[in-house]
Motif scaffolding. Structure first.
Motif, short mmCIF file in Angstrom:
data_model
loop_
_atom_site.label_atom_id
_atom_site.label_comp_id
_atom_site.label_asym_id
_atom_site.label_seq_id
_atom_site.Cartn_x
_atom_site.Cartn_y
_atom_site.Cartn_z
N VAL A 186 0.80 -1.16 -0.09
CA VAL A 186 0.07 0.28 -0.26
C VAL A 186 0.88 1.44 0.30
O VAL A 186 0.76 2.47 -0.70
CB VAL A 186 -1.03 0.10 1.74
N PRO A 187 1.63 1.58 0.97
CA PRO A 187 2.28 2.61 1.13
C PRO A 187 3.41 2.95 -0.36
O PRO A 187 3.50 4.52 -0.95
CB PRO A 187 3.65 2.53 1.97
N VAL A 188 3.76 1.79 -1.08
CA VAL A 188 4.86 1.97 -2.54
C VAL A 188 3.78 2.46 -3.87
O VAL A 188 4.02 3.82 -4.49
CB VAL A 188 5.46 0.62 -2.70
N ALA A 189 2.40 1.62 -2.89
CA ALA A 189 1.58 2.41 -4.76
C ALA A 189 0.72 3.20 -4.34
O ALA A 189 1.04 4.16 -5.17
CB ALA A 189 0.27 1.52 -4.54
N LEU A 190 0.86 4.12 -2.92
CA LEU A 190 0.58 5.37 -2.49
C LEU A 190 1.40 6.40 -3.18
O LEU A 190 0.63 7.86 -3.54
CB LEU A 190 -0.32 5.92 -1.10
N GLY A 191 2.29 6.31 -3.06
CA GLY A 191 3.68 7.06 -3.55
C GLY A 191 3.75 7.19 -4.72
O GLY A 191 3.41 8.14 -5.77
N ALA A 192 3.04 5.71 -6.09
CA ALA A 192 3.68 6.35 -7.05
C ALA A 192 2.14 6.53 -8.31
O ALA A 192 2.50 7.05 -8.40
CB ALA A 192 3.69 4.20 -7.72
N ALA B 217 -0.31 16.73 -9.57
CA ALA B 217 0.52 17.44 -10.82
C ALA B 217 0.81 18.31 -10.93
O ALA B 217 2.13 19.05 -10.78
CB ALA B 217 -0.29 17.27 -12.44
N SER B 218 0.61 19.83 -10.33
CA SER B 218 0.63 20.67 -9.83
C SER B 218 1.78 21.33 -8.96
O SER B 218 2.28 22.54 -8.29
CB SER B 218 -0.14 21.85 -9.62
N ARG B 219 1.69 20.10 -7.95
CA ARG B 219 2.36 19.98 -6.77
C ARG B 219 3.44 18.64 -6.70
O ARG B 219 4.55 18.10 -5.48
CB ARG B 219 1.81 20.12 -5.27
N ALA B 220 3.84 18.22 -7.91
CA ALA B 220 4.53 16.76 -7.95
C ALA B 220 6.04 17.12 -7.24
O ALA B 220 6.55 16.00 -6.52
CB ALA B 220 4.66 15.94 -9.14
N SER B 221 6.57 18.29 -7.43
CA SER B 221 7.56 18.76 -7.07
C SER B 221 7.59 18.69 -5.04
O SER B 221 9.06 18.94 -4.17
CB SER B 221 8.63 19.69 -7.10
N THR B 222 7.22 18.48 -4.34
CA THR B 222 6.21 19.06 -2.87
C THR B 222 6.62 17.72 -2.26
O THR B 222 5.80 17.24 -2.69
CB THR B 222 5.49 20.42 -2.44
N PRO B 223 7.85 17.21 -1.29
CA PRO B 223 7.43 16.29 -0.65
C PRO B 223 6.35 15.88 0.08
O PRO B 223 5.30 16.75 -0.17
CB PRO B 223 8.42 16.27 0.55
N ARG B 224 5.48 15.12 0.39
CA ARG B 224 3.98 14.40 0.80
C ARG B 224 4.24 13.38 1.24
O ARG B 224 4.67 11.87 0.63
CB ARG B 224 3.50 14.42 -0.87
N TYR B 225 3.24 12.95 2.23
CA TYR B 225 3.41 12.00 3.27
C TYR B 225 1.73 11.51 2.62
O TYR B 225 1.15 12.48 2.39
CB TYR B 225 2.83 11.90 4.95
N ASN C 259 4.71 7.73 0.77
CA ASN C 259 5.49 8.99 0.55
C ASN C 259 6.39 9.28 -1.07
O ASN C 259 6.22 8.13 -1.35
CB ASN C 259 6.41 9.40 1.36
N GLY C 260 6.12 10.05 -0.99
CA GLY C 260 6.47 10.78 -2.03
C GLY C 260 7.63 12.05 -2.83
O GLY C 260 7.17 13.21 -2.04
N SER C 261 8.18 12.06 -3.63
CA SER C 261 9.26 13.25 -3.91
C SER C 261 9.76 14.12 -2.72
O SER C 261 10.41 15.21 -2.61
CB SER C 261 8.01 14.15 -4.06
N PHE C 262 10.46 13.07 -2.42
CA PHE C 262 11.35 13.87 -0.73
C PHE C 262 13.14 13.53 -1.32
O PHE C 262 13.49 12.99 -2.30
CB PHE C 262 11.69 12.97 0.01
#
Length: 662
Positions: free
Chosen positions: A423-429, A434-442, A580-583
């Motif tokens: 689930v965490p991998v799928a959520l991050g992917a 798109a407008s905030r894709a470069s901002t790190p996210r949980y 998480n993503g974009s860290f």
């Protein structure tokens, strides 16, 4: 019996005009995964391990289903539970015929929750409109309502206007009422009680009592059991002017009286105080477990699992009745011999069994019939109807091939093969603005949003309902200071789950995990204390091949499972999980993070952040992605991107508890 509209008519009403829309009923041009099996559903396989012994037949016998949640197709990728509703139709016809030949009574009972769990029920609107007519093919004697029939107004009225009319007074809803649209007044969805006489003369008084549910929409009303037992109609029914040989209490209601939500103990004690000599038999549900409890020397309760994995069997003899014309001890078959208590002098004896939901089991107990003689025409017709509905709803549309089985609880949290490692991998992917894709996210979801295991093999449109049937959308608070954001998950896992989804315009009440010994969306079997291991059994194994499955311990011991299995471990899981993503790739700490979460628990996130010193309000919450992208969307999206190996010929695993590693 009232005749419903033909399934094809219902299909036209539910599907017409939307099948061309890929987002509604599965991609119309998708690859369809199908294997050829002579009966059951085309994708299904049969069990390899059969029952341990014939059933014990008594004076009065029961077949019990509960919490089917739309799984009428059976479990297409789990061989222990591969039978479909058509197979059950054939089996139940055989058993009714056998009961007649033995000169005994057989009653069929269901205790509710008919949808929210599989595409057959959930891919049409309202849920259950196509699956309920298939469900109706079983000749039930008494049924009652579940909480999933009451969350949403349109489903509640479908139940009231159609389903309840099919069953008449057999549908017993002693504490559930609904507003009649024609009069504006509350009336019972079904009957308050049912007094009837069996074919061999037993006189039975039946009540159908839902647990004290509070998540219903405002068109229905649930009377608490503590209030119901004081109502004059109930007192009059218990003291009925005609003789009562047995009180039958059915309910979407845990039978284990130590579970906080159960009201069976109160119902039993109330009736017993008024009628001290009459046997009381209970059938429950909601906990999704196999269980059997003894209440006194002539009163017991049975609960029969979930999701068409279990068919409950109970037999009893020794019921005193001046009008019974059948056999108390039918000849040529085993009979129940077990007293409810060691000190019982009532003369009532019992047996109980939990049957695995597969054709091998059904054929064995239908007098060892060969495959060529097992199927009734009515059963084959129902199997074909299920296949038809599945095709029209595009339920076999293939998103990708799951490379292994990911289970809810058979592996430790985030271990390989645990679904919360996926689930965490799928959520991050997939959950990306798109407008905030470069901002790190949980990205945080509650683990209760995962309803079932994801089994190795084709991951289809149907599986999107099976694994994650709820449509919770992703919201967020932007630019939360990192030191605060990184603590949200741990804080949430120490917080209580909200009672209802908090979303404007929705009356969906998500049923959170309970914190009792038994949980609302539990593991495959009876949990041993709080340690997270399924109870093992100490019985002699007659078969050389033992497959993973249910191993149940109840008040009668460890011999209730009809098929002997090896134990599947069960580990506790936290309430929330995070991707998480974009860290930063170099491991540095970002200044701020977007905290993404489900609308279902948005207010809880705000409270958690404020407890850390934040000053947030719900005005700071907005949708992170389009609200049409929900908890039912991210796994299919992930499969389309990353699970394309072997499409369309997906290797299929054997199910939970088996090793998928080659």
């Amino acid at each position: 019996m009232y005749v419903r509209l033909a399934i094809c008519t219902a299909l036209a009403a539910a599907v017409n005009g939307v099948l061309a829309c890929d987002s509604c009923y599965g991609p119309s041009n998708a690859v369809v995964h199908e294997r050829n099996v002579r009966r059951m559903q085309p994708e299904a396989s049969n069990a390899t391990t059969g029952p341990r012994a014939p059933l014990e037949w008594g004076q009065l016998n029961f077949l019990h289903t509960t919490d089917t949640h739309g799984w009428l197709e059976g479990h297409l990728k789990e061989q222990n539970y591969g039978a479909d509703w058509g197979d059950f139709v054939s089996f139940s016809r055989h058993m009714v015929q056998k009961a007649g030949n033995l000169g005994v009574d057989l009653l069929l009972v269901d205790t509710g929750d008919l949808h929210d769990g599989a595409g057959l029920s959930d891919a049409a609107s309202p849920n259950g409109v196509l699956s309920n007519p298939i469900f109706d093919e079983i000749q039930y004697d008494v049924l009652t309502i579940g909480n999933h029939e009451l969350y949403l107004t349109d489903i509640a009225y479908e139940t009231y206007s159609n389903f309840s009319k099919v069953w008449g007074d057999k549908y017993v809803t002693s504490n559930v009422q609904i507003i009649n649209p024609a009069t504006g007044q509350f009336e019972y969805i079904g009957s308050k009680y049912r007094y009837f006489t069996t074919p061999h003369g037993l006189r039975i008084m039946t009540f159908g009592v839902l647990f004290d549910f509070t998540g219903n929409s405002n068109v229905s009303k649930i009377t608490k059991a503590a209030d119901m037992i004081k109502q004059q109609w109930f007192l009059d029914a218990v003291n009925y002017p005609q003789p009562v040989d047995l009180f039958l209490i059915i309910g979407h209601n845990p039978i284990r009286t130590t579970v906080s939500s159960s009201t069976f103990g109160l119902l039993h004690s109330t009736i017993r105080a008024m009628r001290p000599t009459v046997p009381i038999q209970g059938f429950g549900g909601h906990s999704h477990i196999r269980d059997f409890q003894v209440y006194d020397d002539k009163s017991t309760g049975l609960e029969s699992g979930r999701y068409c994995e279990t068919l409950g069997w109970l037999s009893m003899s020794g019921i005193n009745s001046s009008t019974f014309t059948g056999n108390v001890k039918p000849r040529g078959v085993a009979n129940p011999t077990r007293k409810a208590t060691n000190t019982s002098t009532s003369g009532v004896v019992y047996s109980r069994r939990y049957l695995d939901w597969n054709r091998l089991t059904f054929e064995y107990h239908a007098t060892n019939s060969q495959e060529s003689t097992f199927d009734y025409h009515s059963g084959l017709r129902v199997t074909d109807e299920i296949t038809d509905v599945r095709k029209k709803l595009n339920l076999s549309s293939l998103y990708g091939c799951a490379p292994e089985t990911y289970c809810q609880s058979c592996k430790r949290f985030e271990a390989d093969g645990n679904i919360f490692s996926l689930v965490p991998v799928a959520l991050g992917a997939t959950v990306i603005n798109a407008s905030r894709a470069s901002t790190p996210r949980y990205i945080i979801v509650n683990t209760g949003s995962i309803r079932f295991d994801l089994v190795k093999g084709p991951f289809t449109y149907d599986d999107s309902f099976i694994v994650s049937p709820f449509n919770d959308a992703f919201q967020y608070i932007k630019d939360v200071p990192y030191d605060m954001a990184r603590k949200v998950l741990a804080s949430l896992n120490g917080a209580a789950l909200p009672d209802k989804r908090n979303s404007a315009g929705s009356d969906w009440g998500f049923m959170p995990r309970e914190v009792d010994t038994y949980c609302a969306d539990p593991t495959l079997s009876h949990i041993s204390g709080q340690t997270g291991e399924l109870k093992t059994r100490g019985i002699h194994r007659r078969q050389t091949v033992v497959t993973p499955g249910y191993t149940t311990t109840d008040d009668f011991g460890t011999d209730g499972d009809d098929t002997i299995h090896s134990t599947i471990p069960s580990y506790s899981q936290p309430n929330y999980v995070q991707g998480n993503g974009s860290f930063p790739a170099n491991g540095t700490t970002p200044a701020v993070v977007d905290v993404v979460f489900l609308d279902y628990f948005a207010s809880t996130v705000v409270s958690v952040l404020n407890a850390m010193g934040g000053t947030y309000t719900t005005a700071d919450v907005s949708y992170y992605v389009d609200p049409s992208f929900t908890t039912q969307s991210y796994l299919p999206e992930y499969a389309k991107k990353y699970w394309q190996a072997n499409v369309p010929n997906c290797p299929v695993g054997q199910g939970v508890g088996y090793s998928d590693k080659k």
